[in-house]
Design a protein around this motif. Structure first.
Motif, PDB file in Angstrom:
ATOM      1  N   UNK A   1       0.857  -1.188   0.000  1.00  0.00           N
ATOM      2  CA  UNK A   1       0.000   0.000   0.000  1.00  0.00           C
ATOM      3  C   UNK A   1       0.891   1.236   0.000  1.00  0.00           C
ATOM      4  N   UNK A   2       0.619   2.174  -0.895  1.00  0.00           N
ATOM      5  CA  UNK A   2       1.450   3.364  -1.006  1.00  0.00           C
ATOM      6  C   UNK A   2       1.324   4.307   0.179  1.00  0.00           C
ATOM      7  N   UNK A   3       0.087   4.686   0.523  1.00  0.00           N
ATOM      8  CA  UNK A   3      -0.158   5.607   1.627  1.00  0.00           C
ATOM      9  C   UNK A   3      -1.388   5.164   2.410  1.00  0.00           C
ATOM     10  N   UNK A   4      -1.323   5.406   3.710  1.00  0.00           N
ATOM     11  CA  UNK A   4      -2.469   5.155   4.583  1.00  0.00           C
ATOM     12  C   UNK A   4      -2.950   6.492   5.137  1.00  0.00           C
ATOM     13  N   UNK A   5      -4.240   6.740   5.014  1.00  0.00           N
ATOM     14  CA  UNK A   5      -4.849   7.945   5.576  1.00  0.00           C
ATOM     15  C   UNK A   5      -5.916   7.518   6.580  1.00  0.00           C
ATOM     16  N   UNK A   6      -5.755   7.943   7.830  1.00  0.00           N
ATOM     17  CA  UNK A   6      -6.724   7.637   8.880  1.00  0.00           C
ATOM     18  C   UNK A   6      -7.396   8.944   9.283  1.00  0.00           C
ATOM     19  N   UNK A   7      -8.698   9.055   8.983  1.00  0.00           N
ATOM     20  CA  UNK A   7      -9.460  10.270   9.253  1.00  0.00           C
ATOM     21  C   UNK A   7     -10.459  10.027  10.378  1.00  0.00           C
ATOM     22  N   UNK A   8     -10.529  10.988  11.289  1.00  0.00           N
ATOM     23  CA  UNK A   8     -11.444  10.903  12.430  1.00  0.00           C
ATOM     24  C   UNK A   8     -12.340  12.132  12.450  1.00  0.00           C
ATOM     25  N   UNK A   9     -13.584  11.946  12.868  1.00  0.00           N
ATOM     26  CA  UNK A   9     -14.497  13.065  13.053  1.00  0.00           C
ATOM     27  C   UNK A   9     -14.441  13.544  14.489  1.00  0.00           C
ATOM     28  N   UNK A  10     -14.297  14.845  14.683  1.00  0.00           N
ATOM     29  CA  UNK A  10     -14.191  15.383  16.038  1.00  0.00           C
ATOM     30  C   UNK A  10     -15.462  15.170  16.849  1.00  0.00           C
ATOM     31  N   UNK A  11     -16.606  15.014  16.174  1.00  0.00           N
ATOM     32  CA  UNK A  11     -17.893  14.840  16.863  1.00  0.00           C
ATOM     33  C   UNK A  11     -18.386  13.392  16.815  1.00  0.00           C
ATOM     34  N   UNK A  12     -17.490  12.453  16.557  1.00  0.00           N
ATOM     35  CA  UNK A  12     -17.874  11.041  16.461  1.00  0.00           C
ATOM     36  C   UNK A  12     -18.237  10.501  17.838  1.00  0.00           C
ATOM     37  N   UNK A  13     -19.476  10.009  17.973  1.00  0.00           N
ATOM     38  CA  UNK A  13     -19.944   9.468  19.255  1.00  0.00           C
ATOM     39  C   UNK A  13     -19.902   7.948  19.282  1.00  0.00           C
ATOM     40  N   UNK A  14     -19.301   7.335  18.270  1.00  0.00           N
ATOM     41  CA  UNK A  14     -19.214   5.879  18.196  1.00  0.00           C
ATOM     42  C   UNK A  14     -17.774   5.411  18.317  1.00  0.00           C
ATOM     43  N   UNK A  15     -16.895   5.944  17.489  1.00  0.00           N
ATOM     44  CA  UNK A  15     -15.482   5.537  17.480  1.00  0.00           C
ATOM     45  C   UNK A  15     -14.643   6.684  18.041  1.00  0.00           C
ATOM     46  N   UNK A  16     -13.871   6.426  19.097  1.00  0.00           N
ATOM     47  CA  UNK A  16     -13.073   7.497  19.678  1.00  0.00           C
ATOM     48  C   UNK A  16     -11.927   7.880  18.744  1.00  0.00           C
ATOM     49  N   UNK A  17     -11.423   9.067  18.931  1.00  0.00           N
ATOM     50  CA  UNK A  17     -10.470   9.645  17.992  1.00  0.00           C
ATOM     51  C   UNK A  17      -9.190   8.828  17.861  1.00  0.00           C
ATOM     52  N   UNK A  18      -8.645   8.363  18.973  1.00  0.00           N
ATOM     53  CA  UNK A  18      -7.390   7.607  18.924  1.00  0.00           C
ATOM     54  C   UNK A  18      -7.538   6.329  18.110  1.00  0.00           C
ATOM     55  N   UNK A  19      -8.687   5.677  18.226  1.00  0.00           N
ATOM     56  CA  UNK A  19      -8.931   4.449  17.486  1.00  0.00           C
ATOM     57  C   UNK A  19      -9.105   4.735  15.998  1.00  0.00           C
ATOM     58  N   UNK A  20      -9.854   5.795  15.670  1.00  0.00           N
ATOM     59  CA  UNK A  20     -10.069   6.154  14.267  1.00  0.00           C
ATOM     60  C   UNK A  20      -8.773   6.593  13.592  1.00  0.00           C
TER      61      UNK A  20
END
Length: 319
Positions: free
Chosen positions: A207-226
């Protein structure tokens, strides 16, 4: 242009990508929305995660066969929530990217370190978007799990994996935030135990690049995990070696399902098009070609940033 494969999440289907797919196609990107959960959304809740991963892998490989010309130079993946975990699993354990190069892997709110809390939003989605016949049982036991976790028994969802919630995907993705996960759970081979997976490092490097995007208002997946941030016990060597090709971003004003909402075209423009259009492919004659149309330019953004978005009229979709 490199094709983009869109991977849906829990209690979802390929239809949930309709708005984003149309947006990307308007940018001249070939788009394929894979359906790995048959026709019923509930199958993503009650089928074993490993089986779902194999179904996803098979669905994408079928695309290679049916559209070989489109995929001859590789492709990109955009995956939401549970689908991002399954897609990363297919890359690591099944060699998906080794078969056909993945230039860019984009994870939208994927619980790569697990669902580390049981929130009201998670409970609501779990029972509202599952089969109506299962809703009362799911709600009762998810509520119970949340109550017991709040009291300090963070492992009760893990114990229920062998009981009434056997095969229920959110429970099998749950991991206590304050403790190391049990050896052998689904995420083990993708995080702590990745060094023991045959060919894992080579598969990761396909895989060339990995992008992990998190939503600041996500009430399901916490930011560190996303964001797939390094856990307290650290990353094993194969994941440490991959950090140089990893990008992480947190986007303000985005909830868990908002990534798929038609109101978020500005977010798609700012956070998805950059990596997708900057993907490079090797031509048969050995020259290098960019996916960016001649004369088009995109300003390179920092790997970790917070951008505001329009929060009104959030799309209600699954995870």
């Amino acid at each position: 242009m490199l094709p983009v494969v869109l991977v849906h999440g829990f209690a979802s289907s390929s239809n949930d990508w309709s708005y984003l797919a149309a947006f990307l196609r308007r940018k001249s990107l070939p788009v394929y929305c894979v359906q790995y959960a048959e026709a019923a959304q509930t199958t993503t809740a009650v089928i074993d995660l490993s089986q779902q991963m194999h179904r996803l892998d098979a669905a994408i490989r079928q695309l290679f066969e049916e559209h070989s010309e489109d995929f001859q130079h590789g492709f990109n993946i955009v995956a939401h929530s549970q689908g991002a975990v399954l897609a990363r699993g297919a890359i690591i354990k099944l060699g998906l990217a080794a078969l056909c190069k993945v230039h860019v892997f984009i994870s939208l709110a994927g619980p790569h370190l697990g669902l580390r809390q049981i929130t009201e939003e998670m409970i609501r989605i779990s029972y509202e978007m599952g089969h109506p016949a299962h809703a009362p049982v799911v709600k009762t036991f998810m509520d119970r799990c949340a109550q017991e976790v709040a009291k300090g028994d963070s492992f009760i969802p893990v114990r229920l994996r062998g009981g009434v919630l056997k095969g229920f995907a959110p429970i099998f993705l749950y991991r206590p935030m304050d403790q190391v996960a049990p050896v052998g759970d689904f995420l083990w081979d993708l995080v702590e135990g990745i060094s023991k997976v045959p060919g894992a490092r080579a598969n990761l490097e396909a895989v060339g690049e990995y992008w992990f995007l998190a939503g600041a208002d996500d009430a399901v997946v916490d930011r560190a995990s996303a964001l797939f941030e390094e856990p307290v016990h650290g990353f094993p060597p194969p994941l440490v070696c991959m950090e140089e090709r990893v990008h992480r971003r947190t986007v303000a004003g985005i909830g868990h399902g908002d990534w798929l909402s038609p109101t978020q075209s500005k977010v798609w423009q700012e956070h998805l098009l950059e990596p997708l259009l900057n993907a490079w492919v090797n031509n048969p004659d050995g020259s290098v070609k960019s996916n960016i149309s001649e004369g088009a330019t995109l300003q390179r953004m920092a790997s970790l940033s917070t951008i505001s978005s329009d929060p009104k009229e959030r799309g209600k979709v699954s995870w």
